[in-house]
Write a protein that holds these residues in place. Sequence first.
Motif, mmCIF file in Angstrom:
data_model
loop_
_atom_site.group_PDB
_atom_site.id
_atom_site.type_symbol
_atom_site.label_atom_id
_atom_site.label_comp_id
_atom_site.label_asym_id
_atom_site.label_seq_id
_atom_site.Cartn_x
_atom_site.Cartn_y
_atom_site.Cartn_z
ATOM 1 N N ASP A 231 0.824 -1.201 0.000
ATOM 2 C CA ASP A 231 0.000 0.000 0.000
ATOM 3 C C ASP A 231 0.862 1.258 0.000
ATOM 4 O O ASP A 231 0.539 2.230 0.687
ATOM 5 N N GLU A 232 1.928 1.257 -0.751
ATOM 6 C CA GLU A 232 2.837 2.403 -0.744
ATOM 7 C C GLU A 232 2.265 3.569 -1.545
ATOM 8 O O GLU A 232 1.619 3.373 -2.571
ATOM 9 N N TYR A 233 2.532 4.787 -1.044
ATOM 10 C CA TYR A 233 2.111 6.015 -1.721
ATOM 11 C C TYR A 233 3.331 6.901 -1.936
ATOM 12 O O TYR A 233 4.299 6.831 -1.164
ATOM 13 N N PRO A 234 3.258 7.749 -2.938
ATOM 14 C CA PRO A 234 4.405 8.654 -3.188
ATOM 15 C C PRO A 234 4.467 9.747 -2.136
ATOM 16 O O PRO A 234 3.470 10.090 -1.497
ATOM 17 N N THR A 235 5.666 10.283 -1.968
ATOM 18 C CA THR A 235 5.887 11.401 -1.052
ATOM 19 C C THR A 235 6.195 12.631 -1.864
ATOM 20 O O THR A 235 7.096 12.626 -2.703
ATOM 21 N N LEU A 236 5.455 13.697 -1.596
ATOM 22 C CA LEU A 236 5.681 14.938 -2.318
ATOM 23 C C LEU A 236 6.920 15.633 -1.752
ATOM 24 O O LEU A 236 7.025 15.894 -0.552
ATOM 25 N N VAL A 237 7.884 15.884 -2.629
ATOM 26 C CA VAL A 237 9.115 16.557 -2.222
ATOM 27 C C VAL A 237 9.157 17.931 -2.876
ATOM 28 O O VAL A 237 9.112 18.052 -4.112
#
Length: 239
Positions: A231-237
Amino acid sequence: MAGNSSIEWTEATWNPVTGCTKVSEGCRNCYALRMANRLHAMGNPRYKNGFNVTLHHDLIDLPRSWKKPRKIFVNSMSDLFHKDVPLEFIQQVFQTMNETPHHTYQILTKRPERLLKLSPSLNFTPNIWMGTSVENEQVKSRIDLLRQVPAQIRFLSCEPLIGPLDNLDLTNIHWVIVGGESGPGARPMKIEWVRSIRDQCHQQNVAFFFKQWGGVQKHRTGRILDNKTYDEYPTLVTT
């Protein structure tokens, strides 16, 4: 037309456009077409045109009324970048997204060539995640088109995954969703295809989400891969 969603990677759907046309092999058993035909037969006024592309101007502002932050799948029943959706309408949809930063919008298209062409006329605020569908090797070129779009989060939906996707270049791609086809006529998905994409994501530091195995009765097959739920989600950088 909108509201809570059972789609595993989102929380709500918003459909200011309904209807579409098939463009590649991933469209063969389109779930949205089946659903639209069913709603048309039931007399739902939103589907009086069946699965022909239809603009719903009265729904453009709908997310403004949702006060609680949500992940929102935009046009689960269409493609915002279909040739029959005018730029002016797309810009109105983007304005709503731009002005509701408490929501996260997930847009998925099978037409990244038009997306790229129109992108200079659109404002990709950080809450807009832009994705394209990549179901097999024949449409891998969509990734290169998406990579050029100035969204801060770009993602791939490898669903329905109907063939292997090896040697993926995930440069400037932040999230990959994988899922098997479901419903009548569902084509099988091999476990080695899924493992390959998962491993490529982890090697290239890309978030991996495994949505489902699919099948005619997807509730029977679940979404466990090698004894784990992904259930991985992207991280906004921000830079």
